[in-house]
Design a protein around this motif. Structure first.
Motif, short mmCIF file in Angstrom:
data_model
loop_
_atom_site.label_atom_id
_atom_site.label_comp_id
_atom_site.label_asym_id
_atom_site.label_seq_id
_atom_site.Cartn_x
_atom_site.Cartn_y
_atom_site.Cartn_z
N MET A 62 2.81 3.88 -7.48
CA MET A 62 3.47 3.22 -6.36
C MET A 62 3.03 3.90 -5.07
N THR A 63 2.10 3.31 -4.37
CA THR A 63 1.66 3.86 -3.10
C THR A 63 2.65 3.47 -2.01
N LEU A 64 2.54 4.14 -0.89
CA LEU A 64 3.39 3.80 0.24
C LEU A 64 3.19 2.35 0.65
N PHE A 65 1.95 1.88 0.60
CA PHE A 65 1.66 0.49 0.93
C PHE A 65 2.28 -0.46 -0.10
N ALA A 66 2.24 -0.07 -1.39
CA ALA A 66 2.84 -0.91 -2.42
C ALA A 66 4.36 -0.99 -2.22
N LEU A 67 4.95 0.10 -1.78
CA LEU A 67 6.39 0.09 -1.52
C LEU A 67 6.75 -0.87 -0.38
N ALA A 68 5.79 -1.14 0.47
CA ALA A 68 6.02 -2.09 1.57
C ALA A 68 6.23 -3.50 1.04
N SER A 69 5.90 -3.74 -0.23
CA SER A 69 6.13 -5.06 -0.81
C SER A 69 7.61 -5.29 -1.13
N LEU A 70 8.39 -4.22 -1.19
CA LEU A 70 9.81 -4.36 -1.53
C LEU A 70 10.59 -5.20 -0.52
N PRO A 71 10.41 -5.02 0.79
CA PRO A 71 11.11 -5.93 1.72
C PRO A 71 10.72 -7.39 1.50
N LEU A 72 9.46 -7.64 1.16
CA LEU A 72 9.05 -9.02 0.84
C LEU A 72 9.77 -9.52 -0.41
N LEU A 73 9.83 -8.67 -1.42
CA LEU A 73 10.52 -9.05 -2.66
C LEU A 73 11.97 -9.40 -2.37
N ILE A 74 12.62 -8.56 -1.59
CA ILE A 74 14.04 -8.80 -1.29
C ILE A 74 14.21 -10.03 -0.41
N GLY A 75 13.44 -10.13 0.65
CA GLY A 75 13.59 -11.25 1.58
C GLY A 75 13.24 -12.59 0.97
N LEU A 130 -4.59 -1.12 1.03
CA LEU A 130 -4.37 -2.56 1.19
C LEU A 130 -4.44 -3.28 -0.15
N ALA A 131 -5.37 -2.85 -1.01
CA ALA A 131 -5.47 -3.47 -2.34
C ALA A 131 -4.18 -3.24 -3.13
N SER A 132 -3.59 -2.05 -3.02
CA SER A 132 -2.33 -1.79 -3.75
C SER A 132 -1.20 -2.64 -3.20
N LEU A 133 -1.19 -2.88 -1.88
CA LEU A 133 -0.18 -3.78 -1.30
C LEU A 133 -0.36 -5.19 -1.85
N GLY A 134 -1.60 -5.67 -1.87
CA GLY A 134 -1.86 -7.01 -2.40
C GLY A 134 -1.41 -7.15 -3.84
N ARG A 135 -1.74 -6.18 -4.68
CA ARG A 135 -1.33 -6.23 -6.09
C ARG A 135 0.19 -6.18 -6.22
N ALA A 136 0.82 -5.31 -5.44
CA ALA A 136 2.29 -5.18 -5.51
C ALA A 136 2.98 -6.48 -5.08
N VAL A 137 2.45 -7.14 -4.06
CA VAL A 137 3.04 -8.41 -3.61
C VAL A 137 2.88 -9.48 -4.69
N ILE A 138 1.72 -9.52 -5.33
CA ILE A 138 1.51 -10.50 -6.41
C ILE A 138 2.53 -10.28 -7.51
N ILE A 139 2.73 -9.02 -7.91
CA ILE A 139 3.69 -8.70 -8.98
C ILE A 139 5.11 -9.03 -8.53
N ALA A 140 5.47 -8.57 -7.33
CA ALA A 140 6.83 -8.75 -6.83
C ALA A 140 7.21 -10.22 -6.71
N LEU A 141 6.34 -11.01 -6.12
CA LEU A 141 6.68 -12.42 -5.91
C LEU A 141 6.60 -13.22 -7.20
N SER A 142 5.73 -12.84 -8.11
CA SER A 142 5.70 -13.51 -9.42
C SER A 142 6.99 -13.26 -10.18
N LEU A 143 7.46 -12.02 -10.16
CA LEU A 143 8.73 -11.69 -10.82
C LEU A 143 9.90 -12.42 -10.15
N SER A 144 9.86 -12.49 -8.83
CA SER A 144 10.92 -13.18 -8.10
C SER A 144 10.94 -14.66 -8.44
#
Length: 171
Positions: A62-75, A130-144
């Motif tokens: 979990m990189t700092l950039f990947a953690l930035a996907s959490l507000p997207l997941l929540i919102g 940036l790649a870790s953010l992209g992967r984290a967003v894909i995972i987060a939004l797919s789960l959502s």
């Protein structure tokens, strides 16, 4: 840089808890009943835990950039879940789950796919952050999305059954 990242990670749990408490307050105020507020919130909680469990199970850092996907997941997650819930509750009482799913499920899918496509492009970046953010967003939004179209309807049919709910037989 590293000190700020460590501080962010140390406070992440508290920030998430504070955010969830704020969302809970908003949902209880909006719906004025505990049951719909909980049904709106539970899929989001499940999605957050699933996101963290995915990273732990597959040992994805979990990189700092990947953690930035959490507000997207929540919102985006809460938007999708409440969109489904509000559609189901139109008219003030539980409605038909099949009608709600047919119209809302399609809209949630399209908005999820467009957002995943927009952020998912980042997963192709040569810059690992940036790649870790992209992967984290894909995972987060797919789960959502999955919790919106699988868990939300299940919770609605169990705890706020409408006219199309199967009759429970006692035997």
């Amino acid at each position: 840089g590293r000190e700020n990242a460590a501080r962010f990670e140390d406070h992440l749990g508290g920030m998430l808890l504070l955010g969830m408490l704020g969302l809970s307050l908003v949902l209880i105020t909006h719906y004025r009943r505990l049951r719909p507020a909980l049904i709106g919130l539970l899929p989001l909680v499940f999605t957050l835990f699933s996101f963290m469990a995915f990273h732990a199970a597959f040992e994805v850092r979990m990189t700092l950039f990947a953690l930035a996907s959490l507000p997207l997941l929540i919102g985006i997650g809460i938007d999708d879940h409440l969109f489904m819930l509000d559609r189901y509750l139109e008219g003030g009482s539980p409605g038909r789950l099949d009608d709600s799913m047919a119209s809302t499920g399609r809209a949630v899918l399209v908005t999820t796919l467009t957002t995943v496509a927009a952020f998912g492009v980042l997963s192709l970046s040569r810059f690992e952050a940036l790649a870790s953010l992209g992967r984290a967003v894909i995972i987060a939004l797919s789960l959502s999305w999955m919790s919106s179209v699988i868990l939300m309807p299940a919770l609605l049919s169990l705890f706020m059954p409408g006219p199309d709910a199967p009759k429970r037989h006692r035997g």
